[in-house]
Design a protein around this motif. Structure first.
Motif, short mmCIF file in Angstrom:
data_model
loop_
_atom_site.label_atom_id
_atom_site.label_comp_id
_atom_site.label_asym_id
_atom_site.label_seq_id
_atom_site.Cartn_x
_atom_site.Cartn_y
_atom_site.Cartn_z
N HIS A 266 90.70 80.57 65.43
CA HIS A 266 90.89 79.15 65.68
C HIS A 266 89.84 78.31 64.95
O HIS A 266 90.16 77.28 64.33
CB HIS A 266 90.83 78.87 67.17
CG HIS A 266 91.03 77.43 67.53
ND1 HIS A 266 92.20 76.75 67.28
CD2 HIS A 266 90.19 76.52 68.12
CE1 HIS A 266 92.09 75.50 67.70
NE2 HIS A 266 90.89 75.34 68.21
N GLY A 267 88.59 78.74 65.03
CA GLY A 267 87.53 78.02 64.34
C GLY A 267 87.71 78.01 62.84
O GLY A 267 87.43 77.01 62.17
N LEU A 268 88.21 79.11 62.30
CA LEU A 268 88.43 79.19 60.86
C LEU A 268 89.60 78.32 60.43
O LEU A 268 89.56 77.68 59.37
CB LEU A 268 88.68 80.65 60.46
CG LEU A 268 88.65 81.00 58.97
CD1 LEU A 268 87.42 80.41 58.29
CD2 LEU A 268 88.67 82.51 58.78
N VAL A 269 90.65 78.25 61.25
CA VAL A 269 91.78 77.37 60.95
C VAL A 269 91.31 75.92 60.89
O VAL A 269 91.63 75.17 59.96
CB VAL A 269 92.89 77.52 62.02
CG1 VAL A 269 93.90 76.39 61.90
CG2 VAL A 269 93.59 78.86 61.88
N LEU A 270 90.51 75.51 61.87
CA LEU A 270 90.00 74.14 61.89
C LEU A 270 89.11 73.86 60.68
O LEU A 270 89.16 72.77 60.11
CB LEU A 270 89.22 73.89 63.18
CG LEU A 270 90.05 73.78 64.46
CD1 LEU A 270 89.14 73.63 65.67
CD2 LEU A 270 91.01 72.61 64.39
N ALA A 271 88.32 74.84 60.29
CA ALA A 271 87.43 74.65 59.14
C ALA A 271 88.23 74.45 57.86
O ALA A 271 87.87 73.61 57.02
CB ALA A 271 86.50 75.86 59.00
N VAL A 272 89.30 75.21 57.69
CA VAL A 272 90.14 75.07 56.49
C VAL A 272 90.80 73.70 56.47
O VAL A 272 90.81 73.01 55.43
CB VAL A 272 91.22 76.18 56.45
CG1 VAL A 272 92.25 75.88 55.38
CG2 VAL A 272 90.56 77.53 56.19
N GLU B 135 91.23 68.94 68.48
CA GLU B 135 90.18 68.83 67.46
C GLU B 135 90.75 68.38 66.12
O GLU B 135 90.18 67.53 65.44
CB GLU B 135 89.43 70.16 67.30
CG GLU B 135 88.51 70.50 68.45
CD GLU B 135 89.23 71.25 69.55
OE1 GLU B 135 88.58 71.60 70.54
OE2 GLU B 135 90.44 71.49 69.42
N LEU B 136 91.89 68.97 65.76
CA LEU B 136 92.51 68.61 64.49
C LEU B 136 93.01 67.17 64.52
O LEU B 136 92.86 66.43 63.54
CB LEU B 136 93.68 69.55 64.18
CG LEU B 136 94.45 69.23 62.89
CD1 LEU B 136 93.53 69.26 61.68
CD2 LEU B 136 95.59 70.21 62.72
N PHE B 137 93.57 66.75 65.65
CA PHE B 137 94.05 65.37 65.76
C PHE B 137 92.89 64.40 65.59
O PHE B 137 93.01 63.39 64.87
CB PHE B 137 94.72 65.16 67.13
CG PHE B 137 95.25 63.77 67.32
CD1 PHE B 137 96.49 63.41 66.83
CD2 PHE B 137 94.48 62.81 67.98
CE1 PHE B 137 96.98 62.12 67.00
CE2 PHE B 137 94.97 61.52 68.15
CZ PHE B 137 96.21 61.17 67.66
N ARG C 205 102.10 69.00 55.94
CA ARG C 205 102.63 70.36 56.13
C ARG C 205 101.51 71.38 56.09
O ARG C 205 101.51 72.35 56.85
CB ARG C 205 103.68 70.68 55.05
CG ARG C 205 104.99 69.91 55.22
CD ARG C 205 106.09 70.50 54.35
NE ARG C 205 105.78 70.43 52.93
CZ ARG C 205 106.03 69.38 52.16
NH1 ARG C 205 106.60 68.30 52.68
NH2 ARG C 205 105.74 69.40 50.87
N SER C 206 100.54 71.17 55.20
CA SER C 206 99.41 72.11 55.11
C SER C 206 98.58 72.08 56.39
O SER C 206 98.12 73.12 56.87
CB SER C 206 98.51 71.74 53.92
OG SER C 206 99.20 71.92 52.70
N LEU C 207 98.43 70.90 56.97
CA LEU C 207 97.66 70.79 58.20
C LEU C 207 98.43 71.35 59.38
O LEU C 207 97.84 71.83 60.34
CB LEU C 207 97.32 69.32 58.47
CG LEU C 207 96.36 68.68 57.46
CD1 LEU C 207 96.22 67.20 57.75
CD2 LEU C 207 95.01 69.35 57.48
N GLY C 208 99.76 71.28 59.31
CA GLY C 208 100.58 71.88 60.35
C GLY C 208 100.49 71.17 61.69
O GLY C 208 100.67 71.77 62.73
N THR C 209 100.18 69.86 61.67
CA THR C 209 99.99 69.14 62.93
C THR C 209 101.26 69.06 63.76
O THR C 209 101.21 69.07 64.98
CB THR C 209 99.48 67.72 62.65
OG1 THR C 209 100.36 67.10 61.69
CG2 THR C 209 98.09 67.75 62.06
N ALA C 210 102.42 68.97 63.10
CA ALA C 210 103.67 68.81 63.84
C ALA C 210 104.06 70.12 64.53
O ALA C 210 104.73 70.12 65.55
CB ALA C 210 104.78 68.37 62.90
N VAL C 211 103.62 71.25 63.96
CA VAL C 211 104.01 72.55 64.49
C VAL C 211 103.08 72.98 65.63
O VAL C 211 103.51 73.46 66.66
CB VAL C 211 103.99 73.61 63.37
CG1 VAL C 211 104.33 74.98 63.93
CG2 VAL C 211 104.96 73.22 62.27
#
Length: 219
Positions: free
Chosen positions: A78-84, A139-141, A128-134
Motif C-alpha cells: 500500500h505504501g509503495l502504491v501511494l509513493a508511485v 491518502e491518494l484523494f 487511469r494511472s492513479l486508479g482513483t475511480a477503481v
C-alpha cells in the motif's frame, strides 16, 4: 483562488501528503539512490502491468532489489502504491510550474499555455494511472486535491501578472473558475463518452476552450 503554496512545497517535496508511517525516508546518498531505483521500477511495473500485476515480486525483479529490501523502505504494498502515485502527481506539478512560470506575456499566452499543458498531459490517462475511480483511497484523494491546488496556484500566479486584462469584477475568482473549467474540459477530451458530438482530437477542442476562457475573463 486557493492560497499559493510556499516555495518549499509549491511542487513535490519528499512524498508530500503521505502518512509518515507508510514509508521510511532515506537519509544517505546510497539509500536515496536505492529508493529512486525502487520507485522507478515500481512505476514501470504499474504502467506496464496495471494494478493486477503490481506485486512486490514483480517490483523486486524489475529493480534488482530483494523483497526484503523493498519492505525495509516501504510499509507494505500500500505504501509503495501511494509513493508511485505521488511521484506521478509530483511530476505533473513540476511540469506545470515550469510551463506556467510567471511569464507576464499577456493573458492570451497564459491561458493558452494552461490549456495546451492540460491537453498534452492527457489528464484522462493520468486519472487511469492513479486508479482513483477503481480504488478510492483517503491518502491518494488528499494528495490529488493538493496537486490540483498547486496546478491552480501555478496558473493563477502567472495570470495575475496581467490582471489589468481581466474584466471580471473579481479576478482571482474568475481565474479559479477558468482553471476548473479548463481542467474539466481537457480531462474529458478524447475520453469515450466525454465529448458527444464534438471532435475526438484535442486540438480543435483546445482552441475552443481557450476562446471560451478568454471571453469569460475579459467580459
Amino acid at each position: 483562488m486557493p492560497a499559493e503554496p510556499d516555495d518549499e512545497h509549491s511542487v513535490g517535496s519528499w512524498l508530500p501528503g503521505l502518512q509518515d508511517e507508510l514509508l521510511h525516508p532515506p537519509r544517505q546518498h546510497r539509500s536515496r539512490r536505492s529508493m529512486a531505483q525502487i520507485l522507478t521500477a515500481a512505476e514501470t511495473v504499474w504502467t506496464r502491468d496495471g494494478p493486477g500485476g503490481f506485486t512486490m515480486a514483480a517490483i523486486s525483479e524489475e529493480s534488482g532489489i530483494s523483497i526484503g529490501g523493498l519492505y525495509s523502505r516501504f510499509n507494505g504494498k500500500h505504501g509503495l502504491v501511494l509513493a508511485v502515485k505521488d511521484r506521478l502527481l509530483t511530476r505533473l506539478e513540476q511540469d506545470a510550474a515550469e510551463r506556467l512560470h510567471d511569464h507576464g506575456k499577456g493573458l492570451d499566452h497564459t491561458v493558452r499555455e494552461l490549456v495546451t499543458f492540460l491537453a498534452q498531459a492527457d489528464l484522462s490517462a493520468v486519472a487511469r494511472s492513479l486508479g482513483t475511480a477503481v480504488s478510492p483511497d483517503e491518502e491518494l484523494f488528499a494528495r490529488g486535491a493538493l496537486a490540483w491546488q498547486r496546478l491552480c496556484a501555478s496558473f493563477c500566479t502567472a495570470a495575475l501578472r496581467d490582471a489589468h486584462e481581466i474584466g471580471h469584477r473579481d479576478p482571482e475568482l474568475a481565474l479559479a473558475m477558468t482553471f476548473q473549467v479548463a481542467m474539466s474540459c481537457m480531462a474529458s477530451a478524447g475520453h469515450t463518452g466525454g465529448w458527444i458530438g464534438l471532435p475526438k482530437s484535442r486540438t480543435p477542442i483546445s482552441d475552443e476552450v481557450v476562446d471560451m476562457c478568454l471571453n469569460y475573463l475579459r467580459a
